[in-house]
Design an enzyme around this catalytic site. Sequence first.
Site, PDB file in Angstrom:
ATOM      1  N   PRO A   2       0.831  -1.213   0.000  1.00 35.88           N
ATOM      2  CA  PRO A   2       0.000   0.000   0.000  1.00 35.88           C
ATOM      3  C   PRO A   2       0.863   1.260   0.000  1.00 35.88           C
ATOM      4  O   PRO A   2       1.826   1.348   0.745  1.00 35.88           O
ATOM      5  CB  PRO A   2      -0.818  -0.106   1.280  1.00 35.88           C
ATOM      6  CG  PRO A   2      -0.106  -1.087   2.136  1.00 35.88           C
ATOM      7  CD  PRO A   2       0.682  -1.983   1.229  1.00 35.88           C
ATOM      8  N   GLU A   3       0.544   2.197  -0.866  1.00 36.83           N
ATOM      9  CA  GLU A   3       1.220   3.483  -0.846  1.00 36.83           C
ATOM     10  C   GLU A   3       0.292   4.496  -0.171  1.00 36.83           C
ATOM     11  O   GLU A   3      -0.808   4.166   0.260  1.00 36.83           O
ATOM     12  CB  GLU A   3       1.613   3.900  -2.263  1.00 36.83           C
ATOM     13  CG  GLU A   3       2.683   2.941  -2.811  1.00 36.83           C
ATOM     14  CD  GLU A   3       3.664   3.613  -3.750  1.00 36.83           C
ATOM     15  OE1 GLU A   3       4.109   4.726  -3.458  1.00 36.83           O
ATOM     16  OE2 GLU A   3       3.983   3.003  -4.777  1.00 36.83           O
ATOM     17  N   LYS A  61       2.648   6.386   6.165  1.00 33.18           N
ATOM     18  CA  LYS A  61       1.868   5.144   6.076  1.00 33.18           C
ATOM     19  C   LYS A  61       1.444   4.627   7.438  1.00 33.18           C
ATOM     20  O   LYS A  61       0.934   3.510   7.532  1.00 33.18           O
ATOM     21  CB  LYS A  61       2.673   4.091   5.322  1.00 33.18           C
ATOM     22  CG  LYS A  61       2.931   4.482   3.876  1.00 33.18           C
ATOM     23  CD  LYS A  61       3.634   3.380   3.146  1.00 33.18           C
ATOM     24  CE  LYS A  61       4.124   3.868   1.791  1.00 33.18           C
ATOM     25  NZ  LYS A  61       4.921   2.819   1.141  1.00 33.18           N
ATOM     26  N   HIS A 101      -5.486 -15.289   6.609  1.00 33.13           N
ATOM     27  CA  HIS A 101      -4.378 -14.606   7.276  1.00 33.13           C
ATOM     28  C   HIS A 101      -4.878 -13.603   8.323  1.00 33.13           C
ATOM     29  O   HIS A 101      -4.233 -12.580   8.556  1.00 33.13           O
ATOM     30  CB  HIS A 101      -3.497 -13.926   6.229  1.00 33.13           C
ATOM     31  CG  HIS A 101      -2.946 -14.902   5.233  1.00 33.13           C
ATOM     32  ND1 HIS A 101      -1.975 -15.832   5.556  1.00 33.13           N
ATOM     33  CD2 HIS A 101      -3.260 -15.121   3.927  1.00 33.13           C
ATOM     34  CE1 HIS A 101      -1.706 -16.570   4.498  1.00 33.13           C
ATOM     35  NE2 HIS A 101      -2.478 -16.172   3.498  1.00 33.13           N
ATOM     36  N   ARG A 121       1.860 -11.407   4.882  1.00 30.71           N
ATOM     37  CA  ARG A 121       3.311 -11.504   5.050  1.00 30.71           C
ATOM     38  C   ARG A 121       3.770 -11.028   6.430  1.00 30.71           C
ATOM     39  O   ARG A 121       4.960 -11.072   6.731  1.00 30.71           O
ATOM     40  CB  ARG A 121       4.010 -10.733   3.935  1.00 30.71           C
ATOM     41  CG  ARG A 121       3.942 -11.524   2.615  1.00 30.71           C
ATOM     42  CD  ARG A 121       4.592 -10.786   1.472  1.00 30.71           C
ATOM     43  NE  ARG A 121       3.610 -10.023   0.691  1.00 30.71           N
ATOM     44  CZ  ARG A 121       3.909  -9.308  -0.377  1.00 30.71           C
ATOM     45  NH1 ARG A 121       5.151  -9.227  -0.784  1.00 30.71           N
ATOM     46  NH2 ARG A 121       2.971  -8.665  -1.020  1.00 30.71           N
ATOM     47  N   ARG A 165      19.138  19.793  -0.713  1.00 34.60           N
ATOM     48  CA  ARG A 165      19.724  18.451  -0.766  1.00 34.60           C
ATOM     49  C   ARG A 165      20.621  18.335  -1.984  1.00 34.60           C
ATOM     50  O   ARG A 165      20.251  18.759  -3.071  1.00 34.60           O
ATOM     51  CB  ARG A 165      18.621  17.381  -0.896  1.00 34.60           C
ATOM     52  CG  ARG A 165      17.657  17.318   0.239  1.00 34.60           C
ATOM     53  CD  ARG A 165      18.252  16.553   1.398  1.00 34.60           C
ATOM     54  NE  ARG A 165      17.419  16.763   2.579  1.00 34.60           N
ATOM     55  CZ  ARG A 165      16.681  15.800   3.145  1.00 34.60           C
ATOM     56  NH1 ARG A 165      16.694  14.601   2.644  1.00 34.60           N
ATOM     57  NH2 ARG A 165      15.951  16.073   4.208  1.00 34.60           N
ATOM     58  N   ARG A 275      15.339  -1.114  -7.490  1.00 29.59           N
ATOM     59  CA  ARG A 275      13.985  -1.220  -7.997  1.00 29.59           C
ATOM     60  C   ARG A 275      13.997  -0.735  -9.441  1.00 29.59           C
ATOM     61  O   ARG A 275      15.044  -0.463  -9.994  1.00 29.59           O
ATOM     62  CB  ARG A 275      13.035  -0.351  -7.164  1.00 29.59           C
ATOM     63  CG  ARG A 275      12.930  -0.871  -5.747  1.00 29.59           C
ATOM     64  CD  ARG A 275      12.586   0.249  -4.828  1.00 29.59           C
ATOM     65  NE  ARG A 275      11.168   0.231  -4.483  1.00 29.59           N
ATOM     66  CZ  ARG A 275      10.601   1.142  -3.721  1.00 29.59           C
ATOM     67  NH1 ARG A 275      11.292   2.144  -3.234  1.00 29.59           N
ATOM     68  NH2 ARG A 275       9.329   1.060  -3.435  1.00 29.59           N
TER      69      ARG A 275
END
Length: 292
Positions: A2-3, A61, A101, A121, A165, A275
Amino acid sequence: MPELPEVEVVRRGLERWVAGRTVAAVEVRHPRAVRRHLEGTEHFVAALTGRTLSAAHRRGKYLWLPLAEPDGAASGRALVAHLGMSGQLLVEKRSQPDETHLRARFTFTDGGRELRFVDQRTFGGLAVEDAPDGDGVPPRVAHIAIDPLDPSFDESGFSAALRRRRTEVKRALLDQTLVGGVGNIYADEALWRARLHGARPTDRLTRTQVTDLLDGVRSVLGEALAQGGTSFDSLYVDVNGQSGYFSRFLAVYGQVDRPCPRCGTPIVRESFMNRSSYSCPQCQPRPRARRS
Ligand SMILES: [Zn+2]
């Protein structure tokens, strides 16, 4: 996984379906689901039983629900939830069969729908933690930057911090201390909207480019939220089990070799931080190497 928009969808579901209800009982079906509650499972259950979940908040999150005492006073503690890779919070009728689960079940004194924490998980988890002033931010969550879906997001502060940055712009977008909750999918989509390659150095971005990038982040998150999140891996569903369907609106993420919706050039995939990054080579040219 989930984002941020998915987690915000869950928060809204919790606010609507759970806030204001008093916990009758808690059943922990797998101790790993409450491993972050350091005092142990029995203490977790006791801390929640008889308390009212008074609201639903989110930072990045993380979700947290402040607990009220039976007399209605704030307890100074909150139920904190992180969905991890595959966690779901489901509000379901008591007659609904248990999920394979299912990790924890909350029943309420009103006898209505249960709250279930389901996690294949088990990277996600629940804990009761101190949350000063009731609606206060739990310490675990305090370091996470406020995200662009939060009404109190500081736009000029973000722009200044980003340009200070000395890093690549995609790396900065994924840095949870700079901007909360922007994952790989939304970073790629926002960069495409802003016509920026993810390897562009942040300290060389113009003010206009930073504004375009922030507009891109906001618009992609806002649209995903309106659609109920991306939900690619089919594990994620919202608080009532409804899948999001934003994935059909993705311009670049996962679209390798498909035409860019803006210019028709085939989308390319590059590897980045272990990624994949997706971009349009025409709209988002790679920056030239920095002269030393
Ligand atoms: Zn293009």
